[in-house]
Design a protein around this motif. Structure first.
Motif, PDB file in Angstrom:
ATOM      1  N   GLN A 111      -0.541   5.424   3.347  1.00  0.00           N
ATOM      2  CA  GLN A 111      -1.940   6.040   3.630  1.00  0.00           C
ATOM      3  C   GLN A 111      -2.814   5.726   2.827  1.00  0.00           C
ATOM      4  O   GLN A 111      -4.139   5.437   3.401  1.00  0.00           O
ATOM      5  N   TRP A 112      -2.592   5.280   1.435  1.00  0.00           N
ATOM      6  CA  TRP A 112      -3.617   4.738   0.582  1.00  0.00           C
ATOM      7  C   TRP A 112      -3.873   3.285   1.135  1.00  0.00           C
ATOM      8  O   TRP A 112      -5.053   2.999   0.861  1.00  0.00           O
ATOM      9  N   GLY A 113      -2.941   2.567   1.612  1.00  0.00           N
ATOM     10  CA  GLY A 113      -3.334   1.204   1.857  1.00  0.00           C
ATOM     11  C   GLY A 113      -4.083   1.096   2.990  1.00  0.00           C
ATOM     12  O   GLY A 113      -4.731   0.327   3.199  1.00  0.00           O
ATOM     13  N   ASP A 114      -3.726   2.168   3.933  1.00  0.00           N
ATOM     14  CA  ASP A 114      -4.554   2.145   5.178  1.00  0.00           C
ATOM     15  C   ASP A 114      -6.219   2.439   4.883  1.00  0.00           C
ATOM     16  O   ASP A 114      -6.914   1.613   5.616  1.00  0.00           O
ATOM     17  N   ARG A 115      -6.195   3.207   3.900  1.00  0.00           N
ATOM     18  CA  ARG A 115      -7.779   3.599   3.594  1.00  0.00           C
ATOM     19  C   ARG A 115      -8.399   2.525   2.832  1.00  0.00           C
ATOM     20  O   ARG A 115      -9.609   2.184   3.008  1.00  0.00           O
TER      21      ARG A 115
ATOM     22  N   LYS B  18       4.755  -7.206  11.190  1.00  0.00           N
ATOM     23  CA  LYS B  18       4.487  -6.352  10.080  1.00  0.00           C
ATOM     24  C   LYS B  18       4.067  -7.208   8.863  1.00  0.00           C
ATOM     25  O   LYS B  18       3.099  -6.938   8.135  1.00  0.00           O
ATOM     26  N   ALA B  19       4.709  -8.292   8.506  1.00  0.00           N
ATOM     27  CA  ALA B  19       4.624  -9.333   7.176  1.00  0.00           C
ATOM     28  C   ALA B  19       3.123  -9.371   7.133  1.00  0.00           C
ATOM     29  O   ALA B  19       2.607  -9.044   5.942  1.00  0.00           O
ATOM     30  N   GLU B  20       2.160  -9.571   8.025  1.00  0.00           N
ATOM     31  CA  GLU B  20       0.893  -9.686   7.857  1.00  0.00           C
ATOM     32  C   GLU B  20       0.084  -8.522   7.278  1.00  0.00           C
ATOM     33  O   GLU B  20      -0.554  -8.636   6.436  1.00  0.00           O
ATOM     34  N   ARG B  21       0.326  -7.618   8.004  1.00  0.00           N
ATOM     35  CA  ARG B  21      -0.428  -6.449   8.005  1.00  0.00           C
ATOM     36  C   ARG B  21      -0.166  -4.988   7.307  1.00  0.00           C
ATOM     37  O   ARG B  21      -0.847  -4.018   7.094  1.00  0.00           O
ATOM     38  N   CYS B  22       1.288  -5.136   6.945  1.00  0.00           N
ATOM     39  CA  CYS B  22       1.922  -3.746   6.660  1.00  0.00           C
ATOM     40  C   CYS B  22       1.119  -3.355   5.085  1.00  0.00           C
ATOM     41  O   CYS B  22       0.951  -4.189   4.147  1.00  0.00           O
ATOM     42  N   THR B  23       0.611  -1.981   5.327  1.00  0.00           N
ATOM     43  CA  THR B  23      -0.193  -1.623   4.160  1.00  0.00           C
ATOM     44  C   THR B  23       0.686  -1.194   3.114  1.00  0.00           C
ATOM     45  O   THR B  23      -0.117  -0.949   2.114  1.00  0.00           O
ATOM     46  N   ILE B  24       1.867  -0.975   3.309  1.00  0.00           N
ATOM     47  CA  ILE B  24       2.804  -0.618   2.222  1.00  0.00           C
ATOM     48  C   ILE B  24       2.874  -1.765   1.404  1.00  0.00           C
ATOM     49  O   ILE B  24       2.907  -1.931   0.048  1.00  0.00           O
TER      50      ILE B  24
END
Lengths: 161, 161
Positions: A111-115, B18-24
């Motif tokens: 959620q933090w990364g998304d924002r 995922k590798a590119e954009r995963c916000t985690i």
DNA sequence: CGGCATCCTTAGGGATACTG
DNA sequence: CAGTATCCCTAAGGATGCCG
């Protein structure tokens, strides 16, 4: 305007109470490496096999082996042998209850990364299966109020006598 | 009984999306070190000064300096000079909005640590200032339902057209 | 398939000493 | 008080190759 929490009770003096028992620090002792949390992410996505973990997380096999062993030792994953009819024996890593309970940590990071780290609000979405609505992590008190960080008091845990 | 999430839509093939954009993963690029998250914890507890960060987190000054610089560069903390009347100039590190928004990550780690790594449920407690009730982090859908991990579907984000 | 052995590089972090 | 400089150690991680 302050974004820090309000400290109450025996917490103000900051007398070194934390180093010993802070559970954030304890959690980080298990989870402070990038590969550990990304392996847990993969486990939630349904990955169970050694090679898949290494490939999907993007780490080398030796690192995957080391991390998986640690996560099994810590009880977040369970290693099991299984055999499908007519196939040879395989191994799989499954989430334990302790591992599954980590989900909010990953959601909070996402959620933090998304924002803050993605210009389109993140690539994936969680939805409630029953009603189809997006799922988010919220701070809530036992009385059911949604609570903002600024409305929180921090203090030593009161043992209910 | 499976603890993994249900994948939906264009997500099943696991085709390396995922590798590119995963916000985690993006979040962990900033936060995967123990000292970074413990410094953020201290910031929420109201610590603002260099020496206090180093001492309360239990890290050496060089490490504190490196980490604080990174956190300022990433926009989680802001470094400011200030002067109290009659005093000399001091520096302080304050939470930015981006930094303050990290609070759920720390709460999630604490909640998990409280449950699984401490025999007494953790040393400290968050309470709602208005009503005094304990505050927890909960998964909730936009319709207001409390949601269990097992009831969540994961899929690519649908852009609301 | 599910690893381990080996070798290497980099990053995290401690200790000590010093500076504006 | 708020750091920097230096030195050293360990952990994280990649690359390659081998094994049951």
């Amino acid at each position: 305007m302050t974004t820090a929490l309000r400290l109450t009770g025996a917490l103000e003096p900051r007398s070194g109470w934390k180093a010993e028992r802070c559970t954030i620090a304890k959690a980080l002792a298990v989870l402070s490496t990038r590969s550990a949390l990304l392996i847990m992410r993969e486990a939630f996505y349904g990955t169970t096999r050694f090679d898949d973990f290494a490939e999907r997380v993007g780490i080398s096999e030796p690192v995957a082996a080391a991390r998986l062993r640690e996560l099994v030792d810590e009880g977040l994953l369970a290693r099991e042998d299984y055999r499908e009819p007519g196939q040879r024996t395989r191994q799989q890593y499954r989430l334990t209850e302790k591992g599954a309970d980590l989900f909010p940590v990953l959601v909070a990071l996402m959620q933090w990364g998304d924002r803050w780290l993605d210009d389109r609000g993140g690539p994936i979405e969680l939805r409630h299966r029953d009603c189809g609505e997006p799922v988010t992590l919220t701070l809530q008190c036992a009385a059911g109020h949604e609570v903002d960080t600024s409305e929180i008091d921090v203090g030593r845990r009161r043992r209910e006598a």
